[in-house]
Design a protein around this motif. Structure first.
Motif, PDB file in Angstrom:
ATOM      1  N   LEU A  51      32.504   1.816  -6.973  1.00  0.00           N
ATOM      2  CA  LEU A  51      31.997   2.461  -8.182  1.00  0.00           C
ATOM      3  C   LEU A  51      32.151   3.968  -7.993  1.00  0.00           C
ATOM      4  O   LEU A  51      31.654   4.530  -7.008  1.00  0.00           O
ATOM      5  CB  LEU A  51      30.533   2.076  -8.411  1.00  0.00           C
ATOM      6  N   LYS A  52      32.861   4.649  -8.919  1.00  0.00           N
ATOM      7  CA  LYS A  52      33.131   6.085  -8.793  1.00  0.00           C
ATOM      8  C   LYS A  52      32.621   6.838 -10.011  1.00  0.00           C
ATOM      9  O   LYS A  52      32.520   6.294 -11.112  1.00  0.00           O
ATOM     10  CB  LYS A  52      34.633   6.315  -8.622  1.00  0.00           C
ATOM     11  N   ASP A  53      32.315   8.152  -9.799  1.00  0.00           N
ATOM     12  CA  ASP A  53      31.891   8.992 -10.922  1.00  0.00           C
ATOM     13  C   ASP A  53      33.102   9.582 -11.616  1.00  0.00           C
ATOM     14  O   ASP A  53      34.248   9.251 -11.295  1.00  0.00           O
ATOM     15  CB  ASP A  53      30.924  10.070 -10.436  1.00  0.00           C
ATOM     16  N   GLU A  54      32.871  10.552 -12.541  1.00  0.00           N
ATOM     17  CA  GLU A  54      33.962  11.125 -13.311  1.00  0.00           C
ATOM     18  C   GLU A  54      34.937  11.899 -12.427  1.00  0.00           C
ATOM     19  O   GLU A  54      36.106  12.048 -12.756  1.00  0.00           O
ATOM     20  CB  GLU A  54      33.409  12.038 -14.401  1.00  0.00           C
ATOM     21  N   GLY A  55      34.470  12.368 -11.307  1.00  0.00           N
ATOM     22  CA  GLY A  55      35.343  13.107 -10.401  1.00  0.00           C
ATOM     23  C   GLY A  55      35.981  12.212  -9.347  1.00  0.00           C
ATOM     24  O   GLY A  55      36.517  12.706  -8.352  1.00  0.00           O
ATOM     25  N   TYR A  56      35.901  10.896  -9.542  1.00  0.00           N
ATOM     26  CA  TYR A  56      36.474   9.896  -8.640  1.00  0.00           C
ATOM     27  C   TYR A  56      35.827   9.906  -7.250  1.00  0.00           C
ATOM     28  O   TYR A  56      36.440   9.539  -6.259  1.00  0.00           O
ATOM     29  CB  TYR A  56      37.985  10.088  -8.491  1.00  0.00           C
ATOM     30  N   ASN A  57      34.572  10.355  -7.231  1.00  0.00           N
ATOM     31  CA  ASN A  57      33.820  10.294  -5.976  1.00  0.00           C
ATOM     32  C   ASN A  57      33.117   8.944  -5.887  1.00  0.00           C
ATOM     33  O   ASN A  57      32.586   8.451  -6.889  1.00  0.00           O
ATOM     34  CB  ASN A  57      32.787  11.423  -5.920  1.00  0.00           C
ATOM     35  N   ILE A  58      33.127   8.389  -4.703  1.00  0.00           N
ATOM     36  CA  ILE A  58      32.497   7.077  -4.508  1.00  0.00           C
ATOM     37  C   ILE A  58      30.983   7.237  -4.550  1.00  0.00           C
ATOM     38  O   ILE A  58      30.396   8.009  -3.785  1.00  0.00           O
ATOM     39  CB  ILE A  58      32.919   6.466  -3.159  1.00  0.00           C
ATOM     40  N   ILE A  59      30.349   6.507  -5.461  1.00  0.00           N
ATOM     41  CA  ILE A  59      28.898   6.566  -5.573  1.00  0.00           C
ATOM     42  C   ILE A  59      28.235   5.225  -5.263  1.00  0.00           C
ATOM     43  O   ILE A  59      27.018   5.097  -5.273  1.00  0.00           O
ATOM     44  CB  ILE A  59      28.473   7.055  -6.977  1.00  0.00           C
ATOM     45  N   GLY A  60      29.029   4.235  -4.985  1.00  0.00           N
ATOM     46  CA  GLY A  60      28.468   2.925  -4.648  1.00  0.00           C
ATOM     47  C   GLY A  60      29.484   1.815  -4.853  1.00  0.00           C
ATOM     48  O   GLY A  60      30.692   2.066  -4.910  1.00  0.00           O
ATOM     49  N   THR A  61      29.017   0.620  -4.960  1.00  0.00           N
ATOM     50  CA  THR A  61      29.886  -0.529  -5.237  1.00  0.00           C
ATOM     51  C   THR A  61      29.318  -1.338  -6.397  1.00  0.00           C
ATOM     52  O   THR A  61      28.116  -1.222  -6.724  1.00  0.00           O
ATOM     53  CB  THR A  61      29.986  -1.469  -4.017  1.00  0.00           C
ATOM     54  N   ILE A  62      30.153  -2.111  -7.025  1.00  0.00           N
ATOM     55  CA  ILE A  62      29.729  -2.994  -8.097  1.00  0.00           C
ATOM     56  C   ILE A  62      30.305  -4.380  -7.808  1.00  0.00           C
ATOM     57  O   ILE A  62      31.441  -4.507  -7.336  1.00  0.00           O
ATOM     58  CB  ILE A  62      30.187  -2.481  -9.473  1.00  0.00           C
ATOM     59  N   SER A  63      29.514  -5.415  -8.057  1.00  0.00           N
ATOM     60  CA  SER A  63      29.943  -6.788  -7.751  1.00  0.00           C
ATOM     61  C   SER A  63      29.614  -7.705  -8.913  1.00  0.00           C
ATOM     62  O   SER A  63      28.625  -7.494  -9.629  1.00  0.00           O
ATOM     63  CB  SER A  63      29.250  -7.314  -6.490  1.00  0.00           C
ATOM     64  N   ASN A  64      30.475  -8.704  -9.107  1.00  0.00           N
ATOM     65  CA  ASN A  64      30.116  -9.803 -10.008  1.00  0.00           C
ATOM     66  C   ASN A  64      30.013 -11.064  -9.172  1.00  0.00           C
ATOM     67  O   ASN A  64      30.718 -11.216  -8.165  1.00  0.00           O
ATOM     68  CB  ASN A  64      31.111  -9.954 -11.164  1.00  0.00           C
ATOM     69  N   VAL A  65      29.118 -11.934  -9.571  1.00  0.00           N
ATOM     70  CA  VAL A  65      28.851 -13.132  -8.774  1.00  0.00           C
ATOM     71  C   VAL A  65      29.070 -14.379  -9.623  1.00  0.00           C
ATOM     72  O   VAL A  65      28.751 -14.398 -10.814  1.00  0.00           O
ATOM     73  CB  VAL A  65      27.401 -13.101  -8.218  1.00  0.00           C
ATOM     74  N   ARG A  66      29.662 -15.406  -9.004  1.00  0.00           N
ATOM     75  CA  ARG A  66      29.923 -16.675  -9.690  1.00  0.00           C
ATOM     76  C   ARG A  66      29.454 -17.845  -8.843  1.00  0.00           C
ATOM     77  O   ARG A  66      29.627 -17.833  -7.612  1.00  0.00           O
ATOM     78  CB  ARG A  66      31.421 -16.851  -9.960  1.00  0.00           C
ATOM     79  N   ASP A  67      28.871 -18.828  -9.516  1.00  0.00           N
ATOM     80  CA  ASP A  67      28.524 -20.085  -8.857  1.00  0.00           C
ATOM     81  C   ASP A  67      29.812 -20.921  -8.773  1.00  0.00           C
ATOM     82  O   ASP A  67      30.376 -21.308  -9.801  1.00  0.00           O
ATOM     83  CB  ASP A  67      27.456 -20.819  -9.676  1.00  0.00           C
ATOM     84  N   ILE A  68      30.313 -21.167  -7.556  1.00  0.00           N
ATOM     85  CA  ILE A  68      31.587 -21.889  -7.395  1.00  0.00           C
ATOM     86  C   ILE A  68      31.378 -23.280  -6.804  1.00  0.00           C
ATOM     87  O   ILE A  68      32.318 -23.893  -6.302  1.00  0.00           O
ATOM     88  CB  ILE A  68      32.575 -21.081  -6.535  1.00  0.00           C
ATOM     89  N   ASN A  69      30.148 -23.759  -6.873  1.00  0.00           N
ATOM     90  CA  ASN A  69      29.860 -25.098  -6.337  1.00  0.00           C
ATOM     91  C   ASN A  69      30.754 -26.164  -6.957  1.00  0.00           C
ATOM     92  O   ASN A  69      31.370 -26.971  -6.258  1.00  0.00           O
ATOM     93  CB  ASN A  69      28.390 -25.458  -6.578  1.00  0.00           C
TER      94      ASN A  69
END
Length: 272
Positions: A38-56
């Motif tokens: 996850l980056k801000d407008e200046g392309y600096n890393i400010i964290g991560t973003i994840s999506n999660v799926r149930d794959i059972n």
């Protein structure tokens, strides 16, 4: 942490990982986490973003496909192997050995049904002691619970010998058999015999195992039928040959093109 570092270094743009997740109700599910930076407008890393799926469900389907492919491979191997044999004795010996090898079963035996007295007789065995074989040498198709079950076209199984309420299992206990399974060798019109299997250690025959063995039992039954038909044809040819040779008249056989391909002794004497 390693994945985060790879994302930071630009080695990968996103990462998918799988975890076992324990829900509040105690149920464990398999989830897939797709992570990106996850980056801000200046392309600096400010964290991560994840999506999660149930794959059972997906994993269950994939496992079922793997199991089905495994079963098809085993079945194809068995069918190709059985087609090599027309002699009944060789067929049964080799069929048992191949099934035990592929299915990883400790001990087994093949029994044929004698229609004259409705009795199953051991034709070949592997992994069972001679004493065990002598105890199951003749199983009546009308009086014995195993014989009756197989003659009805169903399989017979004991999950745990020691806790089983089925009578007359001493011969299994003395062999240290813990799990016991009998599968009919049958076609649509006839039961030809049974496959008898046993494990001495804590290993159970699963439902997919039983379904696969039932299919294999059907293939062996077809091979038995072919072997018996082949023997019948050979016996008929030999009977015809003996009758021809002993006949008091000359017998000559021609091909459809008119060439002689067979004549008996009397014909040879007549024509010299």
């Amino acid at each position: 942490r390693e994945i985060i570092e790879q994302l930071k270094d630009g080695e990968i743009k996103s990462a998918a990982t799988q975890y076992n997740w324990l829900k509040k109700d105690g149920e464990s599910i398999l989830v897939e986490l797709n992570t990106a930076l996850l980056k801000d407008e200046g392309y600096n890393i400010i964290g991560t973003i994840s999506n999660v799926r149930d794959i059972n469900k997906r994993m269950v389907v994939e496992e079922e496909l793997k199991q089905r492919n495994r079963e098809l491979l085993i079945l194809n191997t068995i069918i190709c192997f059985l087609n090599k044999f027309l002699n009944l004795g060789e067929l049964l010996d080799n069929a048992l050995e191949k099934v035990i090898e592929i299915m990883r079963i400790e001990a087994g035996a093949l029994l044929l049904l004698d229609d004259a007295n409705n009795t199953f007789t051991v034709e070949t065995s592997k992994g069972f002691s001679p004493g065990f074989v002598s105890n199951v040498l003749n199983i009546n198709g009308e009086k014995h619970i195993i014989g009756k079950t197989i003659c009805s076209g169903d399989y017979f199984m004991i999950d745990d010998i020691e806790t089983s309420k089925i009578p007359d299992t001493e011969w299994l206990i003395s062999e240290n058999i813990s799990n016991f399974l009998c599968i009919p060798m049958k076609t649509k019109r006839k039961v030809y015999g049974m496959m008898m299997f046993g494990h001495r250690h804590l290993r159970f025959f699963t439902e997919p195992d039983i379904e696969l063995l039932e299919t294999i039992g059907g293939q062996i039954a077809l091979s038995i039928e072919n072997s018996l038909l082949y023997k019948e044809m050979r016996d008929s040819e030999e009977k015809y040959r003996l009758l021809t040779e002993s006949a008091n008249i000359g017998i000559i056989s021609f091909t459809k093109e008119g060439s002689i391909f067979q004549f008996n002794k009397k014909a040879e004497d007549i024509f010299g």
